[in-house]
Design an enzyme around this catalytic site. Structure first.
Site, PDB file in Angstrom:
ATOM      1  N   SER A 198      -9.929  -1.085   6.133  1.00 55.60           N
ATOM      2  CA  SER A 198      -9.138  -0.668   5.073  1.00 55.60           C
ATOM      3  C   SER A 198      -8.694  -1.632   4.201  1.00 55.60           C
ATOM      4  CB  SER A 198      -7.956   0.563   5.229  1.00 55.60           C
ATOM      5  OG  SER A 198      -9.011   1.583   5.409  1.00 55.60           O
TER       6      SER A 198
ATOM      7  N   SER B 110      -9.110   1.709   2.549  1.00 53.52           N
ATOM      8  CA  SER B 110      -8.939   2.350   1.722  1.00 53.52           C
ATOM      9  C   SER B 110      -7.585   1.137   0.892  1.00 53.52           C
ATOM     10  CB  SER B 110      -8.151   2.912   2.749  1.00 53.52           C
ATOM     11  OG  SER B 110      -7.091   2.606   3.914  1.00 53.52           O
TER      12      SER B 110
ATOM     13  N   LYS C 107       0.369  -1.561  -0.263  1.00 54.32           N
ATOM     14  CA  LYS C 107      -0.168  -0.219   0.446  1.00 54.32           C
ATOM     15  C   LYS C 107       0.574   1.482   0.140  1.00 54.32           C
ATOM     16  CE  LYS C 107      -3.895   1.642   2.414  1.00 54.32           C
ATOM     17  NZ  LYS C 107      -5.000   1.725   3.479  1.00 54.32           N
TER      18      LYS C 107
END
Lengths: 561, 561
Positions: free
Chosen positions: A232, A208, A133
């Site tokens: 997330s 996310s 990420k």
């Protein structure tokens, strides 16, 4: 960039540089936007060789690691294969941020050389490409995290987790897209734009960690690292048919990674893995914990990987477990496909010889309110401080109609309070955690196993992946961040208009429940993956992984039966 | 009390009730205030029988537990003996809050009956009287915690720690005095007044667990429980010549105990033991952790007592350790007796075959500033909210000249800030923790053991117990709360005017250093105990206890040599 550049110029430059980082011969003729399901495209586009398809279709990370360790597949060829597929994914669903082919392949070549010359692997993840990420700093690369203001922010060292992954023999090879602020359950920002769901590009991949979700969905990465402060990791895992683990605070080292709301340490974000296989989840956790992260991250818990806990020592050695199903959280009733997934799981577990009872939820609304109150206490000032440098707007909606930007650069849902008021919210939440723990312990009276419920089977959202801008409910994941419970998602089925017809309206629990009911339409959601989560207690990572394996096997046995 | 009562009336009533709770035949003719050292008085006052003196002079908790388990001494007689001595202590140094003889003796009688009828102990602390700081709720008793506003606040259930102590067979038998707000390193409040140091009643016993310190100093309790947010266990332990352990966040369950600044969960207070023996410290920790507190306190860390860690598996099995001495923190130079204690410890460890190097402190000032910034963020509002109910003043000084009350009901050192500003302080502190951990790890290059420094030997204060109102420096303890390091105090010596003459002024590091230099005078501090602390890393409780045993044995061997 020059100091005087405005945010649009910064973004335009960054986008040019991102495009330039893609090898030109990996560009493909992508299907038009009207093609919604693009999951088959990587195999059809012709960019990947038969062998590269074989490699990238090997979803079991355990098998990949065996073949890499045996030098049956070299790290260079495995990394190349996944890289090509990741670049195809990027062209289909816009899931990447940083692309650094040379750096990754150089690393892979080093690993191959090491194995060849010494005959031994560098570590337990030897040769495995791992996606990260866009928070996990890699020395020499920009970490923008979806902020125009952070364009040009080059990391001067690796995050602790990246250091550890390198030491384990992994090959970090791409970074993946996020929403601005990280505080949305979808994936859209002003720098890289919006990430789409590969099963249906009109749907969100969640967020996310949505870049991870979409990338792994398309098998563009065997193992990815996301972060989870309210769902997330799990939301993208669920919306993309993946396994995704939300560990407890501090089980995986966060130090040296970028983040929003620095210093908010009451309900912190945690890093954790996403993968197409549970063996990937386990391999990641075992490898990372094995490097004793507490010697490098003061917030990492000094707690070794516990083989006894993985063997379910505290859970009857995995025989005749008692699972409890959370049918709904008394706030919002899940859509039909989610209910069907719960029923399938209940039936599969029962058939496998486990007991399944109903979970009685308590105070989910209060827990969700408490967690929101903590975040909101200083969020707006944080967003303003971060975006001020470039003048970029603060995104106030994930809706694609206005591309998420409203005129006022304010997210109306965040109003700052005093430190003392924050403490009151934190105190309320501490009491709720105690109440929930006592509630769980009291189930010893109804399980018949002599133990409290071993794990909860819960929806991770009241819906499968919704259309962009419509992911308005994260309560089913967020409540577990408030409780700091370990949760691992697993895929169950896909939305099927025949099996998942809309039901007549029920007695709505509240306005949110009615909104959620109205959102469902079997055709809109068609083909969206449907998953659930296995929920255990704080610091029960080993047991939760083992119990998810049990659930997963039961579902596979039931499907095969 | 009637709703309309003012705080003075509430206090007068509480004081009357406290006096009435003392058995009349346990009142003794106490020496006049001019007698400063009262440590010998309990043996001279005639209240305790020979056998009761033998019991209460048995400082080794391991021996007490053996005799109790063997029914050589009954719990009723052990509890009675310590209770009588505690009541003598109360008359000498004012260390108690709640006195509940009947409840404790009834509990002891139950335990005796159980052992007699079953032949087995209830748990690892069978029959042992344990004193509790006035925060640890016991069902049916008031928890006032030094607040007039909390007079009449009866607990409707036991704190989790109290539950566990009962299950372990312990006999909670008194509660002990604290300062108002708990946020002072001395012990004075408007309800119960001031606690004195038994070695010299002009000196403070420290705080905030000062009642525990003074009580155990006089052998009025074999084992006590205090809390530590900035040194509140260790300061009283040091000032009273005791062992006192500050565990990491969450190793000992806090749920259900009273506290100030509820919801401040970034630098939380922790509960831990004080005792005249290290066997008491170990017995407490092993017993409490053995009850799996994480099943009742959501903030308790799921981490079993680790026998391998206690055997110093990570520290060369305890052979040829490398200790590092912190001579000063670069803020304030300790007084001569503290330096002498460090020298004695260095020599003893060297003689015992261990290596001793110097510890280079980094950023102690910044760490202390960071921790203060976090507390101050909402402290004043907390104090005001709590004291508002009775209208009692907020104590603004521990000085006895004005009995600690100034006109303005404001502590000038606490100014509230926004939640966002609090996050900035918390973030600064997180970075400092990382820096300190890296610094510690880097000592691997200088220890010669192949490991980083095994433990730090540090002052716990730059002085022995100072006169009342003069304990103005908690940096040597507070820095470890900021770092969440485990620390265990041990006694070394006493202030001796001959050995500890005042030195000529040094080049002062800053104003605080000069103030501290001027504070010292060998006669004022005469007879005050001098101790130090063994410092290990987060969640290293087992290893720190074992290394304190090593240090303690080395000092005893050196003293005997």
């Amino acid at each position: 960039m020059s100091q005087g550049a405005n945010w649009q110029e910064l973004v335009a430059d960054k986008q040019r540089r991102q495009k330039a980082s893609i090898p030109q011969d990996w560009l493909v003729a992508v299907p038009p936007a009207a093609v919604l399901d693009v999951t088959a495209f990587p195999e059809q586009c012709g960019l990947l060789s038969e062998r590269e398809l074989q490699i990238t279709n090997t979803v079991d990370v355990g098998v990949l690691l065996q073949k890499l360790a045996a030098a049956e597949w070299s790290s260079v060829e495995v990394t190349t294969a996944f890289y090509k597929r990741a670049i195809v994914a990027q062209q289909l669903v816009n899931c990447l941020t940083e692309i650094f082919v040379d750096k990754a392949l150089a690393r892979a070549a080093e690993l191959d050389k090491h194995l060849k010359s010494t005959g031994s692997v560098v570590g337990p993840l030897h040769g495995l490409p791992v996606s990260l990420k866009d928070q996990i700093n890699l020395k020499g690369l920009e970490t923008t995290m979806g902020y125009a203001s952070w364009i040009g922010k080059y990391a001067d060292k690796d995050a602790v987790l990246a250091e550890i992954l390198y030491e384990c023999g992994a090959v970090p090879f791409v970074r993946t897209n996020v929403p601005q602020t990280l505080m949305w359950p979808e994936t859209y920002n002003l720098v890289f734009g919006r990430t789409l769901n590969p099963a249906n590009r009109l749907l969100t991949p969640g967020g996310s960690s949505g870049g991870e979700g979409a990338l792994i969905h398309l098998r563009g990465s065997p193992l990815g690292v996301g972060s989870d402060i309210g769902g997330s990791i799990r939301i993208p895992a669920l919306f993309n048919g993946l396994y995704g683990l939300r560990p407890s605070y501090g089980r995986v080292p966060y130090a040296g990674s970028s983040n929003s709301m620095y210093g908010q340490d009451s309900i912190p974000s945690v890093l954790g893995p996403l993968s197409n296989s549970l063996s990937g989840i386990k391999a990641f956790m075992q490898a990372v914990i094995g490097r004793e992260p507490w010697l490098r991250d003061p917030l990492a818990v000094r707690k070794k990987w516990d083989d006894e806990a993985y063997a379910l020592a505290g859970h009857g050695s995995g025989q005749a477990l008692c699972f409890a199903i959370l049918w709904d959280d008394r706030i919002v009733i899940p859509h039909p496909p989610v209910i069907r997934a719960l029923e399938m799981t209940r039936d599969a577990l029962t058939a496998a010889g486990h007991k399944v009872i109903d979970w009685k939820p308590i105070k989910h609304l209060e827990l969700n309110d408490a967690i929101s109150a903590v975040w909101k206490a200083g969020a707006l000032e944080d967003y303003r401080a971060t975006t001020a440098a470039s003048g970029e707007p603060i995104i106030s909606s994930m809706s694609p109609t206005n591309d998420g930007i409203v005129d006022a650069s304010v997210r109306p849902d965040v109003i700052g309070v005093s430190a003392y008021q924050l403490w009151q919210a934190q105190n309320a939440r501490a009491h709720l955690r105690k109440e929930y723990l006592d509630h769980w312990e009291q189930t010893v009276e109804v399980t018949g196993t002599g133990r409290p419920v071993d794990a909860i089977i819960s929806p991770g959202a009241p819906f499968a992946a919704p259309p962009h801008g419509k992911n308005g409910n994260s309560n089913y994941t967020k409540v577990l961040n408030a409780l700091d419970y370990v949760a691992c998602t697993f895929p169950v089925t896909k939305v099927d208009p025949t099996l998942d017809a809309k039901k007549p309206p029920h007695q709505f629990l509240n306005d949110a429940d009615e909104v959620n009911y109205n959102l469902y339409d079997p055709v809109t959601f068609q083909n969206a993956p449907v998953g659930l989560q296995v929920v255990g207690r704080t610091l029960e990572e080993e047991a939760v992984i083992a119990m998810t394996e049990i659930v997963d096997s039961a579902l596979k046995a039931a499907a095969g039966a």
